[in-house]
Design an enzyme around this catalytic site. Structure first.
Site, PDB file in Angstrom:
ATOM      1  CE  LYS A  53     -70.603 -31.710 -44.342  1.00 33.75           C
ATOM      2  NZ  LYS A  53     -69.420 -30.891 -44.129  1.00 33.75           N
ATOM      3  CD  GLN A  97     -68.410 -27.452 -44.980  1.00 35.40           C
ATOM      4  OE1 GLN A  97     -69.197 -28.177 -44.388  1.00 35.40           O
ATOM      5  NE2 GLN A  97     -67.539 -27.922 -45.836  1.00 35.40           N
ATOM      6  CG  ASP A 120     -65.582 -32.610 -39.695  1.00 28.67           C
ATOM      7  OD1 ASP A 120     -66.067 -33.473 -40.452  1.00 28.67           O
ATOM      8  OD2 ASP A 120     -65.720 -31.387 -39.868  1.00 28.67           O
TER       9      ASP A 120
END
Ligand code: NAD
Length: 285
Positions: A53, A97, A120
């Protein structure tokens, strides 16, 4: 023999578009989109994802900040960091994460991220918006699948779509996005009866179960489009999808490989979402 859906190429083209727009916006605003990635603990797979990322952010010209916290981080420390990032004007997107170490409450962390910075699209507000078809961000993996289908001009309208898996991250939102494009969607899960029969009805079959080579050739209709979301690590260290690629490619019309299919699209969509967040927060969209 099925045509291979090349996620690397499509992902590169999505990231290039994001990079071009980011450069244009910088000329007029003097600002760059900023993504904060929080990682707690030492999970090796998570570290790889976070590193990818970070690399993608550099490639498209974003500011990227990584917060690598020790495994023993407390809930309060994590919540305080999220709150700080919610109020940081340089940060447009926040990603934590998953999975988090067991002692931490994932749900509370997701809900603490401002929905405006929830790139997200896991926050209940964004999930609700997706449900009614009026959203700013789409969850990265299902949106990446939709991008692949669009790139290869695969029509969804009226098609029998079967989604294997009902997780909040992949299966459920995937089903909703196919429904928004007028697919006739069936969701299968671990309690589904006659699973092979249901799969065999699919014109578009999306596998997200997390079991290596779960989908075998006899479960696939001739000329079906087969999308493999699964990422499973084999004993020999190699990655393998949820689909028995070697045999299913002889039946399907299109198929995604693992690696190089859906995986690269997840990060490309994350970049798209962060750019969208930046534009919304700066009243440019
Ligand atoms: P999950 O474990 O949360 O969900 C798995 C789903 O599969 C569940 O809904 C379960 O009901 C269903 N399932 C399990 N066993 C089954 C069976 N025998 N028959 C039918 N259904 C069954 O997993 P997830 O987070 O949705 O991820 C699924 C896979 O996708 C994993 O391999 C994961 O690593 C991968 N993944 C890939 C990406 C990517 O970027 N490509 C992103 C997220 C997840």
């Amino acid at each position: 023999m099925a045509k291979i859906i090349d996620g690397k190429t499509v992902s590169a083209s999505v990231k290039q578009k994001v990079a071009d727009e980011c450069a244009e916006l910088f000329k007029t605003t003097g600002k760059k989109p900023g993504l904060a990635v929080i990682i707690v603990g030492d999970d090796p797979a998570s570290k790889v994802y976070v590193n990818n990322k970070k690399k993608a952010c550099e490639l498209v010209g974003f500011l990227s900040k990584e917060y690598a916290l020790p495994a023993q981080t407390t809930q309060q420390e994590l919540m305080e960091l999220v709150e700080k990032l919610n109020n940081d004007d340089e940060i447009n997107g926040i990603l934590c994460q998953l999975p988090l170490p067991k002692h931490l409450d994932e749900k509370a962390v997701i809900e603490a991220i401002s929905p405006k910075k929830d790139v997200d699209a896991f926050h209940a507000v964004n999930v609700g918006k997706i449900m009614i078809g009026d959203y700013d961000f789409l969850p990265c993996t299902p949106a990446g699948v939709m991008e692949l289908l669009a790139y290869y001009n695969i029509d969804i309208e009226g098609k029998e779509c079967v989604v294997l898996g009902r997780s909040n991250i992949v299966g459920k939102p995937m089903s909703m996005l196919l429904l928004h494009k007028n697919g006739t969607v069936t969701i299968c899960h671990s309690r589904t009866k006659n699973l092979a029969e249901v799969c065999k009805r699919a014109d578009i079959l999306v596998a997200a179960v997390g079991i290596a080579k779960f989908v075998t050739a006899d479960m696939v209709k001739e000329n079906a489009v087969v999308i493999d979301v699964g990422i499973n690590r084999m004993d020999n260290g190699k990655l393998c999808g949820d689909v028995d690629f070697e045999n299913v490619q002889n039946v399907a019309s299109y198929i995604t490989p693992v690696p190089g299919g859906v995986g690269p699209m997840t990060i490309a969509t994350l970049m798209k979402n962060t750019l969208t967040a930046f534009k919304i927060q700066n009243k440019l969209a």
